[in-house]
Design an enzyme around this catalytic site. Structure first.
Site, PDB file in Angstrom:
ATOM      1  N   LEU A   1     -11.368  -5.320  -0.630  1.00 58.16           N
ATOM      2  CA  LEU A   1     -10.860  -5.955   0.578  1.00 58.16           C
ATOM      3  C   LEU A   1     -11.862  -5.865   1.726  1.00 58.16           C
ATOM      4  O   LEU A   1     -12.073  -6.847   2.450  1.00 58.16           O
ATOM      5  CB  LEU A   1      -9.535  -5.312   0.984  1.00 58.16           C
ATOM      6  CG  LEU A   1      -8.322  -5.738   0.152  1.00 58.16           C
ATOM      7  CD1 LEU A   1      -7.187  -4.736   0.298  1.00 58.16           C
ATOM      8  CD2 LEU A   1      -7.855  -7.129   0.564  1.00 58.16           C
TER       9      LEU A   1
ATOM     10  N   THR B   1      -7.327  -5.834  -6.444  1.00 55.31           N
ATOM     11  CA  THR B   1      -8.576  -5.088  -6.340  1.00 55.31           C
ATOM     12  C   THR B   1      -8.564  -3.936  -7.339  1.00 55.31           C
ATOM     13  O   THR B   1      -7.597  -3.734  -8.069  1.00 55.31           O
ATOM     14  CB  THR B   1      -8.740  -4.528  -4.918  1.00 55.31           C
ATOM     15  OG1 THR B   1      -7.699  -3.571  -4.680  1.00 55.31           O
ATOM     16  CG2 THR B   1      -8.651  -5.636  -3.876  1.00 55.31           C
TER      17      THR B   1
ATOM     18  N   LYS C   1      -0.939   5.863   5.684  1.00 58.62           N
ATOM     19  CA  LYS C   1      -0.717   4.460   6.011  1.00 58.62           C
ATOM     20  C   LYS C   1       0.473   4.275   6.943  1.00 58.62           C
ATOM     21  O   LYS C   1       0.453   3.379   7.811  1.00 58.62           O
ATOM     22  CB  LYS C   1      -0.550   3.649   4.731  1.00 58.62           C
ATOM     23  CG  LYS C   1      -1.834   3.517   3.907  1.00 58.62           C
ATOM     24  CD  LYS C   1      -2.958   2.883   4.701  1.00 58.62           C
ATOM     25  CE  LYS C   1      -4.153   2.510   3.834  1.00 58.62           C
ATOM     26  NZ  LYS C   1      -5.257   1.923   4.614  1.00 58.62           N
TER      27      LYS C   1
ATOM     28  N   TYR D   1      -1.525   9.234   0.729  1.00 58.60           N
ATOM     29  CA  TYR D   1      -1.785   7.834   1.060  1.00 58.60           C
ATOM     30  C   TYR D   1      -0.639   7.228   1.861  1.00 58.60           C
ATOM     31  O   TYR D   1      -0.863   6.574   2.882  1.00 58.60           O
ATOM     32  CB  TYR D   1      -2.000   7.067  -0.242  1.00 58.60           C
ATOM     33  CG  TYR D   1      -2.409   5.625  -0.083  1.00 58.60           C
ATOM     34  CD1 TYR D   1      -3.653   5.282   0.430  1.00 58.60           C
ATOM     35  CD2 TYR D   1      -1.545   4.589  -0.464  1.00 58.60           C
ATOM     36  CE1 TYR D   1      -4.043   3.957   0.566  1.00 58.60           C
ATOM     37  CE2 TYR D   1      -1.925   3.266  -0.337  1.00 58.60           C
ATOM     38  CZ  TYR D   1      -3.169   2.954   0.177  1.00 58.60           C
ATOM     39  OH  TYR D   1      -3.535   1.636   0.299  1.00 58.60           O
TER      40      TYR D   1
ATOM     41  N   ASN E   1     -10.978  -0.018   7.574  1.00 54.62           N
ATOM     42  CA  ASN E   1     -10.571  -0.265   6.189  1.00 54.62           C
ATOM     43  C   ASN E   1     -10.895   0.888   5.237  1.00 54.62           C
ATOM     44  O   ASN E   1     -10.322   0.972   4.154  1.00 54.62           O
ATOM     45  CB  ASN E   1     -11.271  -1.541   5.692  1.00 54.62           C
ATOM     46  CG  ASN E   1     -11.003  -1.811   4.239  1.00 54.62           C
ATOM     47  OD1 ASN E   1      -9.916  -2.219   3.853  1.00 54.62           O
ATOM     48  ND2 ASN E   1     -12.005  -1.574   3.392  1.00 54.62           N
TER      49      ASN E   1
ATOM     50  N   ASP F   1     -20.268   1.555   4.539  1.00 56.05           N
ATOM     51  CA  ASP F   1     -19.747   2.113   3.296  1.00 56.05           C
ATOM     52  C   ASP F   1     -20.498   3.396   3.002  1.00 56.05           C
ATOM     53  O   ASP F   1     -21.713   3.474   3.246  1.00 56.05           O
ATOM     54  CB  ASP F   1     -19.902   1.136   2.129  1.00 56.05           C
ATOM     55  CG  ASP F   1     -18.923   1.429   1.004  1.00 56.05           C
ATOM     56  OD1 ASP F   1     -17.893   0.729   0.904  1.00 56.05           O
ATOM     57  OD2 ASP F   1     -19.177   2.381   0.232  1.00 56.05           O
TER      58      ASP F   1
END
Length: 304
Positions: A17, A189, A159, A155, A89, A36
């Site tokens: 993404l 993904t 989020k 996670y 992201n 990254d």
């Protein structure tokens, strides 16, 4: 959509993404810092953008620390003179059920997702203020942060916390003209490949083959299907939109509600345990409890 003259940072943009967001922003005319931890894949994305006529540079800091956030914002300012858009992201997964989760599994996920969003958002907001406001914070959430997601304690907590930041920061930065929105992406993904029944669809997307219409209509497509929302939220056309959590996947766009009370009752003298037992067992709160069970991406088989 024309983003010419704007400068964007996308963290975790080497694959999936993040890569799609960076490429879409560049196609719309923005100069992009491709961050990254794997600097080599970040450089590959930069090469793709430059080959297509865009402008981009790679940056390899790990997200989570103040130093990493300052480095990626500093890269944008040093290379392009300013910062207009921050897309948070970057993230990792360490999926374990609660009884099997080690401290380090939880900590690394929260450090990258939630603390990384905090530090990058703060660094970007400071730069926006120095430039006179009117920035764009685009925080990447997940359906896992909106509903239960079996085996993803760190996670889901991260989020869900990110969407809490959306609401708070939208209020704090409103006067400066900076908008803050959450994107809730669903895409085929590498991360989705771990969901039971999804591997074949991910392989289909990787080969560039069409995604079945019923899957797309169910809200599940490629990373590129989400990227248009990021470009829109980065643009001047979205100047009046803030504090929102917007889902995107396949052919589907959805606006998520903010948490709100669904039932409330008054009782003279307050509620003791016996009164509550009556209210929840056939009384005023009977039938009002909310769905909590784990759900997967729209259009995908339910996980177990």
């Amino acid at each position: 959509m024309d983003l010419s003259g704007k400068v964007a940072v996308v963290t975790g943009a080497g694959r999936g993404l993040g890569r799609a967001y960076a490429q879409a922003l560049a196609r719309a005319g923005a100069a992009v810092v491709v961050n990254d931890l794997d600097l080599e894949v970040a450089q590959e994305v930069v090469a793709e953008i430059v080959a297509a006529g865009g402008s981009a540079v790679a940056e390899g800091s790990a997200m989570g620390s103040t130093e990493g956030a300052d480095a990626v914002v500093g890269k944008a300012v040093a290379e392009f003179g300013r910062l207009d858009v921050m897309v948070t992201n970057a993230g990792v997964l360490r999926d374990r059920t609660l009884l099997k989760m080690a401290d380090e599994d939880f900590d690394v996920v929260v450090q990258t997702h939630l603390r990384g969003t905090f530090t990058c958002g703060r660094a970007a907001a400071r730069q926006f203020k120095e430039q006179g406001g009117n920035g764009r914070l685009i925080l990447i959430g997940s359906p896992a942060g909106q509903r239960a997601s079996f085996g993803q304690t760190g996670y889901t907590a991260s989020k869900a916390g990110i969407i809490g930041l959306v609401r708070t920061w939208a209020a704090e930065l409103e006067r400066s003209g900076t908008t803050v929105n959450g994107v809730i992406p669903v895409a085929l993904t590498r991360m989705a490949a771990t969901i039971p029944g999804m591997a074949e669809l991910v392989e289909l997307a990787d080969r560039g083959e069409p995604i079945p219409a019923d899957v797309r209509q169910g809200g599940l497509g490629t990373a590129d299907d989400v990227a248009g929302l990021v470009v829109f939220l980065a643009s001047d056309a979205a100047a009046g939109i803030t504090g929102q959590a917007i889902g995107a996947g396949g052919d589907r766009i959805a606006i998520w509600s903010h948490p709100k009370e669904v039932a409330a009752e008054l009782r003279d003298g307050g509620w003791d345990a016996d009164a509550l037992a009556e209210a929840f067992s056939g009384g005023v709160f009977s039938g009002q409890l909310q769905e909590w069970r784990s759900t997967t991406a729209p259009g995908a088989p339910a996980s177990k």
